[in-house]
Scaffold this active site. Structure first.
Site, mmCIF file in Angstrom:
data_model
loop_
_atom_site.group_PDB
_atom_site.id
_atom_site.type_symbol
_atom_site.label_atom_id
_atom_site.label_comp_id
_atom_site.label_asym_id
_atom_site.label_seq_id
_atom_site.Cartn_x
_atom_site.Cartn_y
_atom_site.Cartn_z
ATOM 1 N N ASP A 89 -4.796 -3.993 -5.806
ATOM 2 C CA ASP A 89 -4.042 -4.472 -4.709
ATOM 3 C C ASP A 89 -4.866 -5.049 -3.473
ATOM 4 O O ASP A 89 -5.800 -4.129 -3.095
ATOM 5 C CB ASP A 89 -2.595 -4.011 -4.702
ATOM 6 C CG ASP A 89 -1.575 -4.693 -4.139
ATOM 7 O OD1 ASP A 89 -1.664 -5.842 -3.741
ATOM 8 O OD2 ASP A 89 -0.465 -4.202 -4.249
ATOM 9 N N GLY A 103 2.348 -4.719 2.597
ATOM 10 C CA GLY A 103 3.929 -5.396 2.576
ATOM 11 C C GLY A 103 4.040 -6.890 3.226
ATOM 12 O O GLY A 103 5.147 -7.353 3.587
ATOM 13 N N GLY A 105 3.263 -9.162 2.165
ATOM 14 C CA GLY A 105 3.685 -10.381 1.118
ATOM 15 C C GLY A 105 5.108 -10.068 0.728
ATOM 16 O O GLY A 105 5.578 -10.894 -0.084
ATOM 17 N N GLU A 111 4.871 -2.627 -4.960
ATOM 18 C CA GLU A 111 3.776 -2.149 -5.005
ATOM 19 C C GLU A 111 3.355 -0.752 -4.849
ATOM 20 O O GLU A 111 2.553 -0.266 -5.434
ATOM 21 C CB GLU A 111 3.121 -2.688 -3.467
ATOM 22 C CG GLU A 111 2.925 -4.275 -3.787
ATOM 23 C CD GLU A 111 2.307 -5.098 -2.497
ATOM 24 O OE1 GLU A 111 1.856 -6.280 -2.532
ATOM 25 O OE2 GLU A 111 2.886 -4.736 -1.453
#
Length: 262
Positions: A89, A103, A105, A111
């Site tokens: 990620d 965060g 996005g 996540e």
């Protein structure tokens, strides 16, 4: 198309390309959300199509799931996977201890769940995401819509006793309406400028009624892959205390760039 990419996009791409090499046949892979993670999904899709790589992906958002299916990756739920071999990620910030703010996005809840359900969590980022102290990037806090203004007031009151430089809080918007996460929640962005004690802040925030989760990812990331605009890549493994350097040849990736241009 590679000539049209900005240095930051090239850095994101080479980090994603290098991280894709960490994925092996048969793995259950957590797929992150955001612009850097999208490069990773495309790289894995290329390996699935051209090299016969067989993996199952657990996306951290609906948009990542859509992209993964588009490039040919088998998508399953976390409940189906139960546990993951690796999650890859992006991050909005990371420090020398590989603590993160995530965060940006809007997918921090999924996540964090996916990352903590993995044997290994790898972050891919451009070099500009590295900081001495977390907090320059606004800290996202996911809150339920009911009574969100009361929750915001509780957060504001809590920040008075925290080691931070700023205490401004904004509700994340999507046009004229509040941004809504995949789980139906809102996000408060905390403009803290510097977080002196991330562990204390993370613990206190998650004790507040109405707060679902915060964007501090502490002691979760094992490896960071840092990309540079000239193709250089650093792989830092915090568990083994090892740093590897590599270089990605853009010429070898022209097929992918052409596909993205189409």
């Amino acid at each position: 198309m590679s000539a049209d990419l900005s240095p930051i996009d090239k850095a994101k791409f080479v980090a994603a390309r290098r991280a894709a090499d960490l994925v092996e046949d048969g793995m259950r892979v957590g797929l992150g959300t955001g612009s850097t993670a999208a490069w990773l999904v495309r790289c894995l899709g290329e390996a699935v199509r051209d090299d016969g790589l067989k993996i199952r992906g657990v996306p951290t958002s609906t948009r990542t799931a859509a992209l993964a299916r588009e490039v040919g990756i088998e998508v399953i739920s976390l409940d189906e996977a139960r546990w993951l071999d690796i999650t890859i990620d992006g991050a909005d910030e990371f420090d020398t201890d590989l603590n993160l703010i995530k965060g940006g996005g809007g997918a921090l809840l999924q996540e964090k769940i996916v990352a903590t359900a993995s044997d290994r969590m790898v972050v891919i980022a451009d070099a500009g995401k590295e900081v001495e102290a977390l907090g320059a990037f606004p800290l996202p806090v996911e809150v339920i819509p009911f009574g969100w203004q009361t929750t915001r007031a509780l957060v504001e009151e809590t920040l008075v006793g925290m080691d931070v430089l700023g205490r401004d809080i904004t509700l994340r918007m999507n046009g004229d309406a509040p941004f809504v996460t995949d789980e139906g929640n809102h996000i408060l962005d905390l403009h803290l400028r510097r977080i002196g004690n991330p562990r204390q802040l993370a613990l206190v925030l998650n004790q507040l009624p109405g707060v679902v989760e915060n964007g501090l990812f502490l002691d979760i990331c094992d490896t960071v892959v840092v990309g540079h605009g000239d193709g250089r890549v650093e792989v830092r493994d915090i568990n083994e205390g090892r740093v590897e350097e590599d270089r990605i040849d853009f010429a070898e990736s022209e097929n992918m760039f052409r596909e993205l241009d189409d």
